[in-house]
Design a protein around this motif. Structure first.
Motif, short mmCIF file in Angstrom:
data_model
loop_
_atom_site.label_atom_id
_atom_site.label_comp_id
_atom_site.label_asym_id
_atom_site.label_seq_id
_atom_site.Cartn_x
_atom_site.Cartn_y
_atom_site.Cartn_z
N SER A 429 0.83 -1.21 0.00
CA SER A 429 0.00 0.00 0.00
C SER A 429 0.86 1.26 0.00
N ARG A 432 2.37 1.84 -3.46
CA ARG A 432 1.39 2.46 -4.37
C ARG A 432 1.30 3.96 -4.10
N TYR A 433 1.38 4.35 -2.84
CA TYR A 433 1.39 5.77 -2.50
C TYR A 433 2.61 6.47 -3.10
#
Length: 458
Positions: A429, A432-433
């Motif tokens: 996650s 992806r940021y």
């Protein structure tokens, strides 16, 4: 574009061994071969060389002259395939007419020969399937075609293939110092570049069967290079063409419609799938074509995953948009965002290949993809963006410890690939940021980004 190579068109009625002969000449299985007529449909061009002479070899579908078929769908497709073969001969510097010695002279052979005799074009008759000396006496029957002495060969076993190549080279235009160089005018096709030039940005046109890929391909290259027909599965092999644009050349590759292997029920279709996947793997970008009237299917989703895994830049094309009702368009776009979320970086173009609607947006989107695909980011700028991203949103705790990015470098382009040196592993996650922040900062556009994490000391 540079001057093109001499062009040799391999023509003849269906199932005489044209594709086998092409594979024999180039020394690899470039053309799909199966023991049944009609496998080759489009013109396929490959570069060949013999005795220092380079030339472009064009494999064509089985040529059936007008009047040989009725008006049903199969006959309609056969006529289009025949027109492709006729155009290949019209544009060639030499035609190689392939005949089958095991069958003898047929009416179709005679009709094709009559058409070739009416053209201002050198023709070489090749009597194929002469697998042993016992067949050589049968070759002379083809002298009745009125195109000179036939050359006996066995494309399957390679018998006398060197003699055939000697004959081909002897009949090519130019000689002496010209033999190693491209001859003639610019034909605007694949293989026209000068050796040593940077290869053009390669774009594969991919998608399920019968979504309009070949129609889009023909629109983009400005020539009816691929056979377009309502029957799914018309394109059997990858066909590529180099097109000059105001911003430089682009290579477009039309591919066969891709289906899941479990739904492939014949060898030809299986090899078509293999060639399509190979074309995607070799391409720099993919025009992923979806039939907007059907929306994003599960099969589209699976194919998109395969294209994404290849690491190519992607432009999504919703074809047949003019046939989608106003009340249905929002649902189609929502399905694209939902089912193709992993391609969120890819622009979505709503076009009609048949009418040409919005096709002017395709080339700018591809040029944006090309720029992003080759982009190299300065190390200082890259680390500044990552430092700001960490300050705004620190990585989450991992086993009571917070990872830190020490520094980052770009290791490669095509697509942009970055290595992050960290104190601990970063969760997906957070990666992806970071990818989103990098896209915003460097305008990376419709290209995938690869992020690799290396722990300090690993």
């Amino acid at each position: 574009m540079a001057a093109a190579l001499p062009v040799v068109a391999v023509v003849g009625r269906p199932n005489v061994g044209k594709s086998t002969l092409v594979n024999r000449i180039v020394g690899r299985r470039d053309a799909i071969v199966e023991e049944k007529p009609g496998v080759t449909r489009d013109r396929k061009e490959v570069e060949a060389e013999w005795s220092g002479r380079r030339f472009l070899l064009v494999d064509t579908g089985g040529w059936l002259p007008e009047g040989q078929s009725t008006g049903d769908d199969a006959a309609s497709l056969a006529r289009m395939v025949s027109r492709q073969a006729e155009r290949a001969a019209a544009e060639a510097d030499l035609a190689v007419l392939v005949v089958d010695v095991t069958v003898g002279v047929t009416e179709e052979d005679a009709r094709v020969a009559a058409l070739l005799r009416g053209r201002d074009l050198p023709v070489l008759v090749v009597a194929n399937k002469v697998d042993d000396a016992g067949r050589e006496a049968d070759v002379w029957a083809f002298s009745s075609l009125g195109l000179g002495d036939p050359v006996p060969v066995s494309a399957l076993h390679g018998r006398a293939s060197g003699d055939l190549l000697d004959e081909i080279v002897a009949r090519l235009p130019g000689s002496g110092e010209e033999s190693g160089e491209a001859l003639g005018g610019d034909r605007g096709r694949a293989g026209a570049g000068v050796p040593g030039d940077a290869a053009p940005f390669s774009v594969a046109v991919v998608g399920r069967p019968n979504v309009g890929k070949s129609t889009l391909f023909n629109r983009l290259v400005g020539d009816d290079r691929s056979v377009v027909h309502d029957a799914p599965g018309t394109t059997r092999d990858a066909v590529d063409t180099v097109v000059d644009t105001p911003d430089g050349p682009l290579r477009f590759v039309d591919t066969a419609g891709m289906r899941r292997k479990s739904r492939i029920d014949e060898p030809t279709e299986y090899y078509s799938l293999v060639r399509a996947l190979q074309a995607v793997d070799r391409a720099d970008a993919a025009l992923f074509v979806i039939d907007a009237t059907q929306g994003v299917t599960h099969q589209d989703q699976r194919l998109a995953e395969r294209v994404d895994a290849a690491g190519t830049a992607v432009v999504v094309v919703l074809n047949k948009w003019d046939l989608v009702g106003p009340e249905e368009r929002a649902a189609v776009l929502e399905a694209v965002g939902d089912r193709l979320g992993f391609l969120a970086y890819a622009p979505v173009l709503r076009v009609s290949a048949l009418t040409g609607r919005n096709l002017a947006k395709v080339l700018p989107a591809l040029r944006g993809a090309e720029d992003a695909y080759h982009r190299r980011i300065p190390t200082s700028a890259l680390n500044r963006v990552l430092t700001d991203a960490q300050a705004a949103h620190p990585p989450p705790l991992v086993r009571r410890h917070r990872p830190r990015i020490l520094y980052a470098t770009q290791g490669a382009t095509d697509p942009p690939t970055f290595t992050l040196f960290t104190t601990r592993t970063l969760p997906p996650s957070y990666l992806r940021y970071l990818e989103r922040k990098m896209r915003e900062a460097f305008d990376l556009g419709p290209t995938p980004i690869k992020l690799r994490v290396r722990r300090r000391g690993s």
